[in-house]
Design a protein around this motif. Sequence first.
Motif, PDB file in Angstrom:
ATOM      1  N   ASN A 176       0.861  -1.180   0.000  1.00 23.67           N
ATOM      2  CA  ASN A 176       0.000   0.000   0.000  1.00 23.67           C
ATOM      3  C   ASN A 176       0.899   1.233   0.000  1.00 23.67           C
ATOM      4  OD1 ASN A 176      -1.664   2.158   0.667  1.00 23.67           O
ATOM      5  ND2 ASN A 176      -1.971   1.517   2.789  1.00 23.67           N
ATOM      6  N   ASP A 204       4.543  -6.579   7.123  1.00 20.60           N
ATOM      7  CA  ASP A 204       3.156  -6.188   7.370  1.00 20.60           C
ATOM      8  C   ASP A 204       2.320  -6.741   6.225  1.00 20.60           C
ATOM      9  OD1 ASP A 204       0.697  -4.892   7.359  1.00 20.60           O
ATOM     10  OD2 ASP A 204       1.507  -2.995   8.083  1.00 20.60           O
ATOM     11  N   ILE A 206      -1.079  -7.141   6.224  1.00 22.74           N
ATOM     12  CA  ILE A 206      -2.482  -6.871   6.565  1.00 22.74           C
ATOM     13  C   ILE A 206      -3.403  -6.947   5.337  1.00 22.74           C
ATOM     14  CG2 ILE A 206      -2.361  -4.339   6.311  1.00 22.74           C
ATOM     15  CD1 ILE A 206      -4.031  -4.106   8.890  1.00 22.74           C
TER      16      ILE A 206
END
Length: 395
Positions: A176, A204, A206
């Motif tokens: 992201n 990360d 997520i």
Amino acid sequence: MDKQEFLQSYLVDRHKTDSLKWDGLQQKFGETDLLAMWVADMEFKTCDGIVDAMTKRTRHGVFGYSCVPDDYYEVFSGWMERRYHFPVKKEWVRFSTGCVTAIAWMIHAFTKPGDSCLILTPVYYPFHNVVTNGGRKLVKVELDYNDGYFTMNYEAIEKAIVENQVKMFIQCSPHNPAGRVWTEDELDRVLAVCQKHDVLVISDEIHQDIILGDKPFVPAAVVSGGRYRDIVITLNSASKTFNLATLLHSHIIITDDGLRGKYDQFASALNRTEVSIMGMVATKAGYTYGGEWLGQVLDVIRDNYRYLKEELNKRLPRMTVCALEGTYLVMIDLRSYVDSEQTLDFVQKHCRLAVDYGEWFGQAYKGFIRLNLATDPVYIKQAVERIVAEAGNLS
Ligand SMILES: Cc1ncc(COP(=O)(O)O)c(C=O)c1O
């Protein structure tokens, strides 16, 4: 359920529900009358299985201290194994109230003040703050950007690691806002560089379940048969997957005994590392019953992306809509139409959109915006119409 039925059943108007995205517009953007396409949550109600499980628990009425039952770990591991070939053992798992909180904990557990932590920009802005606010040195390496597609520059990464004696790499996978689902080969290359220089990798993950194209998501811990497990700590959560962000429940997966011991020693000094009961109930229900709902959400995101890209490509051919392999957050390069200094004026004042601005993720991306596609297709259409009309007014 077809797409229209899904939208009718699950789209909700979030105005006046204390939603950061809508009710926080005034505070963030200084006005309220904007189409909100910023913060990374969805406009969809979560799946029925989660709502039912939470309702049942609510009726029970007791929200005292909780422990994590064995079947929680079984359900979580089953999801990870079926989808990503990563069965997760119970003893590897720790909990936190969010992935960013967990990154902060990892920084404090595994580095010293002044140590260097690496991020690949443009990247989710809390990655920047969590390092600098934690008193560590932030080392940024730019992703290579070519015609809407981001890749890693391994030479630049290695050089920055050596020059700054980097101790920790905070990886975003899927990324992201680059929208990339890193291939196993790409991950293998960057992890090999980290291993060579003794750099701990906080991965990360997520966005692991928001996969839109053909590229499979590969957890860092399974790359190359698990070769990097002694340098990798994985963070994930069901919060992006099932729209549960404020239930404050996420996983820290540490497969390596030595790293886990070190983390546990650090965690013993924290006030609270137990679980939120509602986060746990919701996550377990999502991993048990949520597969079909997730599939439908992904179809809506794919269609929203396709529409946005096709319309903008056709009507504003010099505008670049970046590739989107994963996440529901897409970068758009407005620079061929809008002077970078005028981006905010164009987007907010003229288009009446609330978005994330490229420079929030990395200075070089001034002139880009990030749009959230986990939303009503009607909003995507409105956003496109406004951008096209206002771009037309510029010439
Ligand atoms: C890469 C990444 N990590 C973490 C988060 C936030 O996670 P949490 O709310 O669990 O701190 C986001 C939210 O957009 C994100 O994109």
